[in-house]
Design a protein around this motif. Sequence first.
Motif, PDB file in Angstrom:
ATOM      1  N   GLY A 174       0.808  -1.220   0.000  1.00 28.34           N
ATOM      2  CA  GLY A 174       0.000   0.000   0.000  1.00 28.34           C
ATOM      3  C   GLY A 174       0.834   1.259   0.000  1.00 28.34           C
ATOM      4  O   GLY A 174       2.021   1.246   0.319  1.00 28.34           O
ATOM      5  N   ASP A 175       0.186   2.365  -0.350  1.00 27.93           N
ATOM      6  CA  ASP A 175       0.869   3.652  -0.322  1.00 27.93           C
ATOM      7  C   ASP A 175       0.067   4.701   0.440  1.00 27.93           C
ATOM      8  O   ASP A 175       0.357   5.887   0.395  1.00 27.93           O
ATOM      9  CB  ASP A 175       1.179   4.148  -1.738  1.00 27.93           C
ATOM     10  CG  ASP A 175      -0.066   4.388  -2.569  1.00 27.93           C
ATOM     11  OD1 ASP A 175      -1.186   4.143  -2.079  1.00 27.93           O
ATOM     12  OD2 ASP A 175       0.083   4.822  -3.721  1.00 27.93           O
ATOM     13  N   THR A 176      -0.970   4.243   1.140  1.00 25.92           N
ATOM     14  CA  THR A 176      -1.765   5.142   1.971  1.00 25.92           C
ATOM     15  C   THR A 176      -2.394   4.336   3.093  1.00 25.92           C
ATOM     16  O   THR A 176      -2.612   3.127   2.961  1.00 25.92           O
ATOM     17  CB  THR A 176      -2.845   5.870   1.141  1.00 25.92           C
ATOM     18  OG1 THR A 176      -3.418   6.919   1.908  1.00 25.92           O
ATOM     19  CG2 THR A 176      -3.929   4.934   0.676  1.00 25.92           C
ATOM     20  N   CYS A 177      -2.640   5.003   4.207  1.00 20.22           N
ATOM     21  CA  CYS A 177      -3.284   4.363   5.355  1.00 20.22           C
ATOM     22  C   CYS A 177      -4.243   5.381   5.950  1.00 20.22           C
ATOM     23  O   CYS A 177      -3.902   6.557   6.116  1.00 20.22           O
ATOM     24  CB  CYS A 177      -2.235   3.942   6.382  1.00 20.22           C
ATOM     25  SG  CYS A 177      -2.926   3.071   7.802  1.00 20.22           S
ATOM     26  N   PHE A 178      -5.439   4.920   6.268  1.00 19.81           N
ATOM     27  CA  PHE A 178      -6.448   5.814   6.830  1.00 19.81           C
ATOM     28  C   PHE A 178      -6.457   5.691   8.350  1.00 19.81           C
ATOM     29  O   PHE A 178      -6.472   4.593   8.889  1.00 19.81           O
ATOM     30  CB  PHE A 178      -7.819   5.501   6.246  1.00 19.81           C
ATOM     31  CG  PHE A 178      -7.875   5.794   4.780  1.00 19.81           C
ATOM     32  CD1 PHE A 178      -7.995   7.089   4.316  1.00 19.81           C
ATOM     33  CD2 PHE A 178      -7.755   4.773   3.861  1.00 19.81           C
ATOM     34  CE1 PHE A 178      -8.005   7.374   2.969  1.00 19.81           C
ATOM     35  CE2 PHE A 178      -7.769   5.041   2.504  1.00 19.81           C
ATOM     36  CZ  PHE A 178      -7.897   6.343   2.057  1.00 19.81           C
ATOM     37  N   VAL A 179      -6.444   6.836   9.004  1.00 22.94           N
ATOM     38  CA  VAL A 179      -6.455   6.887  10.457  1.00 22.94           C
ATOM     39  C   VAL A 179      -7.913   6.972  10.907  1.00 22.94           C
ATOM     40  O   VAL A 179      -8.640   7.882  10.506  1.00 22.94           O
ATOM     41  CB  VAL A 179      -5.658   8.101  10.975  1.00 22.94           C
ATOM     42  CG1 VAL A 179      -5.615   8.099  12.496  1.00 22.94           C
ATOM     43  CG2 VAL A 179      -4.249   8.121  10.384  1.00 22.94           C
ATOM     44  N   VAL A 180      -8.316   5.997  11.698  1.00 21.13           N
ATOM     45  CA  VAL A 180      -9.705   5.920  12.167  1.00 21.13           C
ATOM     46  C   VAL A 180      -9.733   5.772  13.681  1.00 21.13           C
ATOM     47  O   VAL A 180      -8.736   5.392  14.297  1.00 21.13           O
ATOM     48  CB  VAL A 180     -10.455   4.732  11.509  1.00 21.13           C
ATOM     49  CG1 VAL A 180     -10.559   4.919   9.997  1.00 21.13           C
ATOM     50  CG2 VAL A 180      -9.787   3.405  11.832  1.00 21.13           C
ATOM     51  N   ASN A 181     -10.899   6.035  14.275  1.00 21.00           N
ATOM     52  CA  ASN A 181     -11.063   5.772  15.704  1.00 21.00           C
ATOM     53  C   ASN A 181     -11.717   4.410  15.898  1.00 21.00           C
ATOM     54  O   ASN A 181     -11.873   3.655  14.926  1.00 21.00           O
ATOM     55  CB  ASN A 181     -11.839   6.904  16.391  1.00 21.00           C
ATOM     56  CG  ASN A 181     -13.295   6.969  15.975  1.00 21.00           C
ATOM     57  OD1 ASN A 181     -13.826   6.088  15.277  1.00 21.00           O
ATOM     58  ND2 ASN A 181     -13.988   8.009  16.402  1.00 21.00           N
ATOM     59  N   GLU A 182     -12.126   4.100  17.119  1.00 26.99           N
ATOM     60  CA  GLU A 182     -12.705   2.794  17.425  1.00 26.99           C
ATOM     61  C   GLU A 182     -14.006   2.547  16.664  1.00 26.99           C
ATOM     62  O   GLU A 182     -14.382   1.403  16.421  1.00 26.99           O
ATOM     63  CB  GLU A 182     -12.990   2.661  18.932  1.00 26.99           C
ATOM     64  CG  GLU A 182     -11.804   2.931  19.831  1.00 26.99           C
ATOM     65  CD  GLU A 182     -11.518   4.423  20.009  1.00 26.99           C
ATOM     66  OE1 GLU A 182     -12.455   5.253  20.056  1.00 26.99           O
ATOM     67  OE2 GLU A 182     -10.330   4.780  20.060  1.00 26.99           O
ATOM     68  N   LEU A 232      -2.572   8.894   6.130  1.00 25.40           N
ATOM     69  CA  LEU A 232      -1.112   8.842   6.014  1.00 25.40           C
ATOM     70  C   LEU A 232      -0.812   8.553   4.548  1.00 25.40           C
ATOM     71  O   LEU A 232      -1.116   7.472   4.052  1.00 25.40           O
ATOM     72  CB  LEU A 232      -0.529   7.727   6.891  1.00 25.40           C
ATOM     73  CG  LEU A 232      -0.704   7.867   8.393  1.00 25.40           C
ATOM     74  CD1 LEU A 232      -0.277   6.593   9.103  1.00 25.40           C
ATOM     75  CD2 LEU A 232       0.067   9.063   8.914  1.00 25.40           C
ATOM     76  N   GLY A 233      -0.251   9.528   3.857  1.00 23.55           N
ATOM     77  CA  GLY A 233       0.081   9.363   2.450  1.00 23.55           C
ATOM     78  C   GLY A 233       1.493   8.839   2.269  1.00 23.55           C
ATOM     79  O   GLY A 233       2.166   8.426   3.215  1.00 23.55           O
ATOM     80  N   ARG A 234       1.959   8.868   1.026  1.00 20.65           N
ATOM     81  CA  ARG A 234       3.289   8.329   0.694  1.00 20.65           C
ATOM     82  C   ARG A 234       4.401   8.948   1.531  1.00 20.65           C
ATOM     83  O   ARG A 234       5.274   8.249   2.031  1.00 20.65           O
ATOM     84  CB  ARG A 234       3.575   8.551  -0.789  1.00 20.65           C
ATOM     85  CG  ARG A 234       2.753   7.678  -1.695  1.00 20.65           C
ATOM     86  CD  ARG A 234       3.090   7.933  -3.177  1.00 20.65           C
ATOM     87  NE  ARG A 234       2.113   7.312  -4.030  1.00 20.65           N
ATOM     88  CZ  ARG A 234       1.098   7.954  -4.592  1.00 20.65           C
ATOM     89  NH1 ARG A 234       0.943   9.254  -4.414  1.00 20.65           N
ATOM     90  NH2 ARG A 234       0.231   7.310  -5.344  1.00 20.65           N
ATOM     91  N   ALA A 235       4.386  10.273   1.657  1.00 19.77           N
ATOM     92  CA  ALA A 235       5.452  10.948   2.406  1.00 19.77           C
ATOM     93  C   ALA A 235       5.449  10.521   3.873  1.00 19.77           C
ATOM     94  O   ALA A 235       6.506  10.252   4.450  1.00 19.77           O
ATOM     95  CB  ALA A 235       5.307  12.461   2.299  1.00 19.77           C
ATOM     96  N   ALA A 236       4.285  10.437   4.469  1.00 27.00           N
ATOM     97  CA  ALA A 236       4.191  10.041   5.875  1.00 27.00           C
ATOM     98  C   ALA A 236       4.640   8.603   6.072  1.00 27.00           C
ATOM     99  O   ALA A 236       5.245   8.269   7.096  1.00 27.00           O
ATOM    100  CB  ALA A 236       2.762  10.218   6.373  1.00 27.00           C
ATOM    101  N   ALA A 286       2.042  12.919  11.856  1.00 26.09           N
ATOM    102  CA  ALA A 286       2.359  12.531  10.481  1.00 26.09           C
ATOM    103  C   ALA A 286       1.169  12.588   9.532  1.00 26.09           C
ATOM    104  O   ALA A 286       1.342  12.748   8.329  1.00 26.09           O
ATOM    105  CB  ALA A 286       2.935  11.117  10.464  1.00 26.09           C
ATOM    106  N   MET A 287      -0.035  12.482  10.063  1.00 22.14           N
ATOM    107  CA  MET A 287      -1.215  12.385   9.191  1.00 22.14           C
ATOM    108  C   MET A 287      -1.663  13.738   8.660  1.00 22.14           C
ATOM    109  O   MET A 287      -1.363  14.780   9.220  1.00 22.14           O
ATOM    110  CB  MET A 287      -2.378  11.735   9.941  1.00 22.14           C
ATOM    111  CG  MET A 287      -3.057  12.636  10.946  1.00 22.14           C
ATOM    112  SD  MET A 287      -4.445  11.766  11.721  1.00 22.14           S
ATOM    113  CE  MET A 287      -5.211  13.126  12.604  1.00 22.14           C
ATOM    114  N   THR A 288      -2.390  13.675   7.568  1.00 20.82           N
ATOM    115  CA  THR A 288      -3.129  14.828   7.070  1.00 20.82           C
ATOM    116  C   THR A 288      -4.520  14.698   7.673  1.00 20.82           C
ATOM    117  O   THR A 288      -5.235  13.727   7.396  1.00 20.82           O
ATOM    118  CB  THR A 288      -3.223  14.794   5.529  1.00 20.82           C
ATOM    119  OG1 THR A 288      -1.904  14.800   4.995  1.00 20.82           O
ATOM    120  CG2 THR A 288      -4.011  15.972   4.998  1.00 20.82           C
ATOM    121  N   ALA A 289      -4.870  15.647   8.516  1.00 19.50           N
ATOM    122  CA  ALA A 289      -6.154  15.569   9.221  1.00 19.50           C
ATOM    123  C   ALA A 289      -7.312  15.929   8.295  1.00 19.50           C
ATOM    124  O   ALA A 289      -7.163  16.737   7.370  1.00 19.50           O
ATOM    125  CB  ALA A 289      -6.145  16.508  10.418  1.00 19.50           C
TER     126      ALA A 289
END
Length: 156
Positions: free
Chosen positions: A73-81, A89-93, A105-108
Amino acid sequence: MSPRAAWRLESLGFARVYDYVAGKADWGSFGLPIEGQRPSSTRVGAHLQTDVPTCTLDEALPAVCERVRAAGGDTCFVVNEERILLGRLGRAALTRDDDASIEEAMTAGPSTVRPSLDLTAAVERMRSQNLTGLPVTRSDGVLIGLLRREDLGGSE
């Protein structure tokens, strides 16, 4: 439909009757089936990838980066419970090698679309903004997947 009409349908033997108060637009924004001249098959929800990498704010960034890269992968999504989308979190992060937190690190608040959005409009948005994908959330903010440009084949 009114609650009275819903109860009447149940009394007539219909097993699954819903009194959906929020309305037709919200129904579609939850990815629920739509019929008519522009059915669900013409909407984003019918074409999205649901098994997308996710993480939470309390995870260690290096571990998340390693897990996402190992999966290709090249992206990850930050989620809560509750799976509410908080950031991306994109490529740079994902290539950082410091001890930053996920939150640093994330783009909010990444821009999202609803599953009820017309697929043609989504493809045009990806083209005009040079995007490879669009996160798809319900109207309550729950992440349900990613519309990936590369998966659309002839639709692009």
